[in-house]
Structures are given as C-alpha cells and as structure tokens.
Write an enzyme that holds these catalytic residues in place. Structure first.
Site, PDB file in Angstrom:
ATOM      1  N   CYS A 122       0.708  -1.151  -0.109  1.00  0.00           N
ATOM      2  CA  CYS A 122      -0.156   0.135  -0.062  1.00  0.00           C
ATOM      3  C   CYS A 122       0.813   1.195   0.012  1.00  0.00           C
ATOM      4  CB  CYS A 122      -0.877   0.008   1.213  1.00  0.00           C
ATOM      5  SG  CYS A 122      -2.066  -1.770   1.235  1.00  0.00           S
ATOM      6  N   HIS A 255      -2.873   7.130   2.489  1.00  0.00           N
ATOM      7  CA  HIS A 255      -3.546   5.847   2.086  1.00  0.00           C
ATOM      8  C   HIS A 255      -4.839   5.608   2.436  1.00  0.00           C
ATOM      9  CE1 HIS A 255      -4.101   1.758   1.057  1.00  0.00           C
ATOM     10  NE2 HIS A 255      -3.818   1.399   2.225  1.00  0.00           N
ATOM     11  N   ASN A 285     -10.101  -0.046   0.184  1.00  0.00           N
ATOM     12  CA  ASN A 285      -8.703  -0.197  -0.033  1.00  0.00           C
ATOM     13  C   ASN A 285      -8.093  -0.735  -1.106  1.00  0.00           C
ATOM     14  OD1 ASN A 285      -6.048  -0.344   0.389  1.00  0.00           O
ATOM     15  ND2 ASN A 285      -5.995  -1.118   2.618  1.00  0.00           N
TER      16      ASN A 285
HETATM   17  N1  ACO Z   1     -18.606  -8.256   9.605  1.00  0.00           N
HETATM   18  C1  ACO Z   1     -19.116  -8.617  10.711  1.00  0.00           C
HETATM   19  N2  ACO Z   1     -18.302  -8.953  11.919  1.00  0.00           N
HETATM   20  C2  ACO Z   1     -16.955  -8.707  11.656  1.00  0.00           C
HETATM   21  C3  ACO Z   1     -16.237  -8.764  10.350  1.00  0.00           C
HETATM   22  C4  ACO Z   1     -17.068  -8.234   9.323  1.00  0.00           C
HETATM   23  N3  ACO Z   1     -16.631  -8.067   8.025  1.00  0.00           N
HETATM   24  N4  ACO Z   1     -15.003  -8.617  10.406  1.00  0.00           N
HETATM   25  C5  ACO Z   1     -14.718  -8.949  11.713  1.00  0.00           C
HETATM   26  N5  ACO Z   1     -15.946  -9.221  12.611  1.00  0.00           N
HETATM   27  C6  ACO Z   1     -16.396  -9.697  13.724  1.00  0.00           C
HETATM   28  C7  ACO Z   1     -14.846 -10.419  14.418  1.00  0.00           C
HETATM   29  O1  ACO Z   1     -14.968 -11.471  14.009  1.00  0.00           O
HETATM   30  C8  ACO Z   1     -15.115 -10.050  15.998  1.00  0.00           C
HETATM   31  O2  ACO Z   1     -16.053 -10.789  16.294  1.00  0.00           O
HETATM   32  P1  ACO Z   1     -15.729 -11.466  17.834  1.00  0.00           P
HETATM   33  O3  ACO Z   1     -15.769 -10.281  18.767  1.00  0.00           O
HETATM   34  O4  ACO Z   1     -16.986 -12.489  17.697  1.00  0.00           O
HETATM   35  O5  ACO Z   1     -14.699 -12.199  17.557  1.00  0.00           O
HETATM   36  C9  ACO Z   1     -15.454  -8.624  15.753  1.00  0.00           C
HETATM   37  O6  ACO Z   1     -16.118  -8.387  14.543  1.00  0.00           O
HETATM   38  C10 ACO Z   1     -14.410  -7.653  16.049  1.00  0.00           C
HETATM   39  O7  ACO Z   1     -13.340  -8.081  15.433  1.00  0.00           O
HETATM   40  P2  ACO Z   1     -11.972  -6.947  15.381  1.00  0.00           P
HETATM   41  O8  ACO Z   1     -11.118  -7.535  14.284  1.00  0.00           O
HETATM   42  O9  ACO Z   1     -11.640  -6.975  16.771  1.00  0.00           O
HETATM   43  O10 ACO Z   1     -12.524  -5.729  14.652  1.00  0.00           O
HETATM   44  P3  ACO Z   1     -11.951  -4.455  14.977  1.00  0.00           P
HETATM   45  O11 ACO Z   1     -12.643  -3.514  15.592  1.00  0.00           O
HETATM   46  O12 ACO Z   1     -10.574  -4.403  15.231  1.00  0.00           O
HETATM   47  O13 ACO Z   1     -12.205  -4.089  13.292  1.00  0.00           O
HETATM   48  C11 ACO Z   1     -10.822  -3.891  11.392  1.00  0.00           C
HETATM   49  C12 ACO Z   1     -11.352  -4.690  12.376  1.00  0.00           C
HETATM   50  C13 ACO Z   1     -11.867  -2.956  10.481  1.00  0.00           C
HETATM   51  C14 ACO Z   1     -10.313  -4.761  10.195  1.00  0.00           C
HETATM   52  C15 ACO Z   1      -9.856  -2.824  12.136  1.00  0.00           C
HETATM   53  O14 ACO Z   1      -8.858  -3.601  12.935  1.00  0.00           O
HETATM   54  C16 ACO Z   1      -8.987  -2.100  11.156  1.00  0.00           C
HETATM   55  O15 ACO Z   1      -9.476  -1.083  10.681  1.00  0.00           O
HETATM   56  N6  ACO Z   1      -7.593  -2.264  11.133  1.00  0.00           N
HETATM   57  C17 ACO Z   1      -6.778  -1.636  10.235  1.00  0.00           C
HETATM   58  C18 ACO Z   1      -6.597  -2.382   9.131  1.00  0.00           C
HETATM   59  C19 ACO Z   1      -6.775  -1.786   7.860  1.00  0.00           C
HETATM   60  O16 ACO Z   1      -7.465  -0.938   7.390  1.00  0.00           O
HETATM   61  N7  ACO Z   1      -5.835  -2.690   6.999  1.00  0.00           N
HETATM   62  C20 ACO Z   1      -6.056  -2.357   5.728  1.00  0.00           C
HETATM   63  C21 ACO Z   1      -4.909  -2.951   5.006  1.00  0.00           C
HETATM   64  S1  ACO Z   1      -3.216  -2.404   5.730  1.00  0.00           S
HETATM   65  C22 ACO Z   1      -3.238  -1.173   5.015  1.00  0.00           C
HETATM   66  O17 ACO Z   1      -3.717  -0.712   3.844  1.00  0.00           O
HETATM   67  C23 ACO Z   1      -2.095  -0.388   5.687  1.00  0.00           C
END
Ligand code: ACO
Length: 328
Positions: A122, A255, A285
């Site tokens: 990215c 990004h 993304n």
């Molecule tokens: N729909 C419904 N529920 C979901 C989904 C979904 N698509 N994805 C995960 N969940 C659930 C999980 O299973 C979990 O359930 P549980 O509590 O029963 O285990 C719950 O939601 C919470 O999951 P987390 O992973 O803890 O959720 P979080 O609040 O951290 O959000 C996310 C996840 C959106 C990925 C967040 O961590 C984030 O934004 N991270 C940044 C990563 C990113 O943007 N990466 C992009 C690539 S990297 C880059 O480009 C630099």
C-alpha cells in the site's frame, strides 16, 4: 543529456476502475450464501467503506494500469512516446515476469523507456513517485509515468470476513516531468521488515504449484496502531524538511485504508478532517492504487487545485511507509 531542470512536477493525473460495483449489501448477500455473516452497518461503522469495484476473474492489473496511464497522459497533454521512465507499483502483477510496467509500456506503444515494478504494497505509489523524482532530479529521466494498480480481489480470501470486506480494485497514475519550479518539495520512505507478520500474502508460485498461503492475512488491530503512528510521524517530518508547517497544507491524501485511521490521523496532527481527501467510502482500500486514485478523483472534482500544497502518504505491508509533499 544536460539538465537544467532541478525539480520534478506532477503535470497530469488519471485513474481507472473495473466496471463492477459491489455495495456492502451485495457483499453481505454473497457471503450469506456461504454462511458468513456481515452487514453494511458493521462495515460502515468500523471502516467507513460503502462500496468497492471488483474486477471479473481474468481481468488484469495491466489493463487498469494502461487505462489510468492513458488518462494521465491525456490530462498532461503528453504523448506516450515522450515518456522515458515507467514505474508501476503493484502487489498483484499480471505475471511473475515480465513486470507489469513492461506490459503497460507495450499497451501504450512506448518504445525504449526504462520500465520496472515497485513492490511496497500500500506504500507502493509513494515509493514509485519518490524513485521517479530521484531519476528526474538526477537528470536520468525527463518524463516519467508513475502508476499504482491492483487487482487486489485476486489475493483476498472471500471466506475471511475480517479482510475481504476491506479491499477493492483500481488504478491511478501521474505524469511527472522535470521543471524549473517545484513540484515535489520533500519526501521520505521507510520500512520495518521485522513487522512482516502483521500484514502479508505469504505465498508464491514455485515448482509448478502454489507454495505457502496465496491469500492476504492481517492482524487488523496491529496494522491500525502502526499505521496511525508512522503516518503521524512521517507527516510531521516531511513538512519540517520543506520548512513548512502542518497548517500550510491545503490537502492530505493518506493511503485510503479505513476512515477511522484517517480520522485518528487528522486528530493527532490537528489537521481538520475537511482537509483530508476521503475516497475510501467509494473505492475501499485499493492498496498501491489508493493514493493516485484519490488524487485524480480530487483533482477532477475540483477539490485539489493548481498551486495547492498536498501531502501524499502511503502505509502498508512490509511494514512500509512514506510521504511526499507536493506543490500541485
Ligand atoms: N462483519 C461482521 N463482523 C466482523 C467482520 C465483518 N466483516 N469482520 C470481523 N468481524 C467480527 C470479528 O469476528 C469479531 O467478532 P468476535 O468479537 O465475535 O470475535 C468482531 O467483529 C471484532 O473484530 P476485530 O477484528 O476485533 O474488529 P476491529 O474493531 O479491530 O475492526 C478492522 C477490524 C476494521 C479490520 C480494524 O482492525 C481495522 O480497521 N484495522 C486496520 C486495518 C486496515 O485497514 N488494514 C488495511 C490493510 S493495511 C493497509 O492498507 C495499511
């Protein structure tokens, strides 16, 4: 070649998306057929993403890249034959080799330009742009095409709801030319290879088969924390390098991974969210394509204007990050 040009300037932008629009509801309905639960509400609340464009199977990164490049050349009023450097950032190349940059070169009908791919996930576009700037400032190139392009959907595990909802496909490109006036004012690139495990597609093709894991895997929370920390630090650093302050910025184009990362970053930097270009809601993304795609959209809709000060920032797998401060 003698060169009196001491700066590099963006003289045109272009972008491209595959035709198929997939809303969060479309995605949720499709995943429900595989007993995987997600919803528009979950995706919007956690990421700000409302839709993405997804390439049909077999649709190539080089096709998107060529379209974006042609639009950038048309915008710049530059003929493909004038280009003497093509740098393409992607993590989803058409082939192991030749590089996607060479495939794009052939599509454009350019002969003789240096052409190669850059792999910084990215951060790829910011890496490619900085590399092209160095070529131009060193007098090794006069007119560069810098492209970020991905068919990221090809490395997503559509059974992993924690990742597959976050990404989309697309391409963006800029034409960068030697200039007597800046242009690119400052830039920096960084990597921390000890963080490979938080974001990787750790597979390859070898001995005639897929080896390792062909899909993207991510520790979302670790990536979130790292992204905000390094983008904050890097923004302050490049602005200081140019002898400017964050208050001088007209626009930030970080990004486009996630609206919450953009919101946190703006708050940490004390930059109003109104000065942050946001396209992640429309495209999700798109990895290496995200920054040039957002730049092109914001130029064409009139947000980013000539003369304005714009901070471009990449962050991604590697872990890699970087910033480029540009006078448009
Ligand atoms: N729909 C419904 N529920 C979901 C989904 C979904 N698509 N994805 C995960 N969940 C659930 C999980 O299973 C979990 O359930 P549980 O509590 O029963 O285990 C719950 O939601 C919470 O999951 P987390 O992973 O803890 O959720 P979080 O609040 O951290 O959000 C996310 C996840 C959106 C990925 C967040 O961590 C984030 O934004 N991270 C940044 C990563 C990113 O943007 N990466 C992009 C690539 S990297 C880059 O480009 C630099």
């Amino acid at each position: 070649m003698s060169s009196s040009m001491s700066f590099a300037r963006i003289v045109g932008t272009g972008s491209a998306l595959p035709p198929k629009l997939v809303t969060n509801d479309d995605l949720a309905a499709d995943m429900a057929t595989r007993q995987i639960e997600t919803s528009d509400q979950w995706i919007v609340e956690r990421t700000g993403i409302r839709q993405r464009y997804i390439a049909e199977r077999g649709f190539k990164t080089s096709t998107l890249a060529t379209q974006a490049a042609q639009r950038a050349l048309a915008d710049a009023g530059v003929d493909a034959s004038e280009v003497d450097l093509i740098i393409l950032a992607t993590s989803t190349p058409d082939f192991v080799f030749p590089s996607t940059a060479c495939l794009v070169q052939a599509n454009l009908g350019n002969k003789g330009a240096a052409a190669f791919d850059v792999q910084a996930v990215c951060s790829g576009f910011v890496y490619a742009l900085t590399t092209a700037e160095c070529f131009i400032r060193a007098g090794k190139a006069r007119c560069a095409l810098v492209i970020g392009a991905e068919v990221f959907s090809s490395i997503l595990d559509w059974n992993d709801r924690g990742t597959c909802v976050l990404f989309g496909d697309g391409a963006g490109a800029v034409v960068l030319k030697g200039s007597d006036t800046p242009g690119i004012l400052a830039s920096e690139l960084h990597a921390d290879g000890s963080q490979t495990h938080i974001l990787a597609a750790a597979g390859n093709v070898a001995y005639g088969q897929v080896t390792g894991d062909p899909f993207l895997r991510m520790d979302g929370q670790a990536v979130f924390k790292q992204a905000v920390t390094v983008l904050d630090r890097s923004a302050r650093s490049v602005v200081a390098q140019a002898g400017l302050t964050l208050a001088d910025l007209d626009w930030m184009i970080p990004h486009q991974a996630n609206l919450r990362i953009l919101t946190f970053l703006a708050r940490k930097l004390d930059v109003p969210l109104e000065k942050v270009v946001i396209t992640v809601d429309q495209h999700a993304n798109t990895s290496a394509a995200s920054v040039p795609l957002a730049l092109d959209v914001a130029r064409r809709d009139g947000r980013v204007q000539a003369g304005q000060l714009v901070l471009l920032q990449g962050v991604g797998g590697g872990f890699t990050w970087g910033s480029v401060l540009v006078r448009m």
